[in-house]
Write a protein that holds these residues in place. Structure first.
Motif, short mmCIF file in Angstrom:
data_model
loop_
_atom_site.label_atom_id
_atom_site.label_comp_id
_atom_site.label_asym_id
_atom_site.label_seq_id
_atom_site.Cartn_x
_atom_site.Cartn_y
_atom_site.Cartn_z
N ARG A 67 -4.26 -7.75 -3.28
CA ARG A 67 -4.10 -7.90 -1.83
C ARG A 67 -4.70 -9.25 -1.44
O ARG A 67 -5.82 -9.58 -1.82
CB ARG A 67 -4.82 -6.78 -1.10
CG ARG A 67 -4.71 -6.89 0.41
CD ARG A 67 -5.42 -5.74 1.11
NE ARG A 67 -4.76 -4.47 0.85
CZ ARG A 67 -3.66 -4.05 1.49
NH1 ARG A 67 -3.10 -4.82 2.40
NH2 ARG A 67 -3.14 -2.89 1.20
N ASN A 96 2.55 -3.41 0.95
CA ASN A 96 1.87 -3.19 -0.33
C ASN A 96 2.83 -3.32 -1.51
O ASN A 96 2.41 -3.53 -2.64
CB ASN A 96 1.21 -1.81 -0.36
CG ASN A 96 0.04 -1.73 0.60
OD1 ASN A 96 -0.74 -2.67 0.72
ND2 ASN A 96 -0.08 -0.61 1.29
N ALA A 132 -1.95 -8.51 2.56
CA ALA A 132 -0.82 -7.84 1.92
C ALA A 132 -0.73 -8.21 0.44
O ALA A 132 -1.27 -9.23 0.01
CB ALA A 132 0.48 -8.24 2.61
N PHE A 133 -0.03 -7.36 -0.32
CA PHE A 133 0.31 -7.65 -1.70
C PHE A 133 1.63 -8.41 -1.77
O PHE A 133 1.83 -9.22 -2.67
CB PHE A 133 0.50 -6.34 -2.50
CG PHE A 133 -0.78 -5.70 -2.94
CD1 PHE A 133 -1.40 -6.09 -4.12
CD2 PHE A 133 -1.37 -4.70 -2.19
CE1 PHE A 133 -2.56 -5.49 -4.55
CE2 PHE A 133 -2.53 -4.09 -2.61
CZ PHE A 133 -3.14 -4.48 -3.79
#
Length: 180
Positions: A67, A96, A132-133
């Motif tokens: 992340r 994600n 965020a990923f």
């Protein structure tokens, strides 16, 4: 001046506050012409570009190994050279994984050449940076209603940290080269 968008001749060189994390990411795209692959997005050369090959919307998926807190995205476009291939409107989604992306922000790209910088917020009301990923940039429309798109550069910016982002228990590094 729009708080979320500004033209710049070069991507932000405020290394004391931000670092380019684009090279940490895995990048995939909706389509590409063989002679203009997605690797050109982050090669640092404005004479090369990624070119899509198919119907809109075109997209670039940026997947990070962990992340990431992201503050800005910089996109290099050249309306003079690319004309109808130049993105006019983009949408940014984040999540994600590729399966839970949420619409975040929509941006209009102005006419011209150079780096355009867009501030990324998870929550525009509190101005909380994005965490965020995965980030997806979708090209919704090109200038002159073009079909395929050219993007000559892409950079994602994160706040600088004195700690190693892959091992938060590691002690702080003292030089800028090792902080990145």
């Amino acid at each position: 001046m729009d708080l979320c968008h500004l033209w710049i001749s070069e991507p932000a060189d405020d290394r004391a506050q931000h670092r380019d994390v684009s090279t940490l990411a895995s990048i995939s795209v909706s389509s590409y012409k063989e002679e203009h692959p997605p690797q050109h997005l982050t090669d640092g050369n404005p004479d090369t570009y990624w070119q899509s090959d198919g119907p809109q919307p075109h997209y670039v998926n940026v997947e990070f190994p962990q992340r990431m807190t992201l503050t800005k995205v910089s996109i290099y476009v050249d309306l003079g050279k690319d004309e109808s291939y130049t993105p006019r409107e983009i949408n940014v989604k984040a999540g994600n994984s590729l399966y839970d992306l949420q619409d975040l922000q929509r941006f209009d790209i102005g006419e011209g050449t150079g780096w355009q910088e867009f501030v990324l917020f998870e929550d525009e009301e509190t101005m909380k940076p994005l965490s965020a990923f995965v980030v997806q940039i979708s090209v919704l429309e090109n200038f002159q209603h073009g079909k395929d798109t050219h993007i000559r550069g892409l950079k994602f910016w994160a706040p600088c940290s004195n700690a190693d982002p892959f091992n938060p228990k590691m002690p702080s590094f003292s030089t800028l080269e090792f902080q990145m």
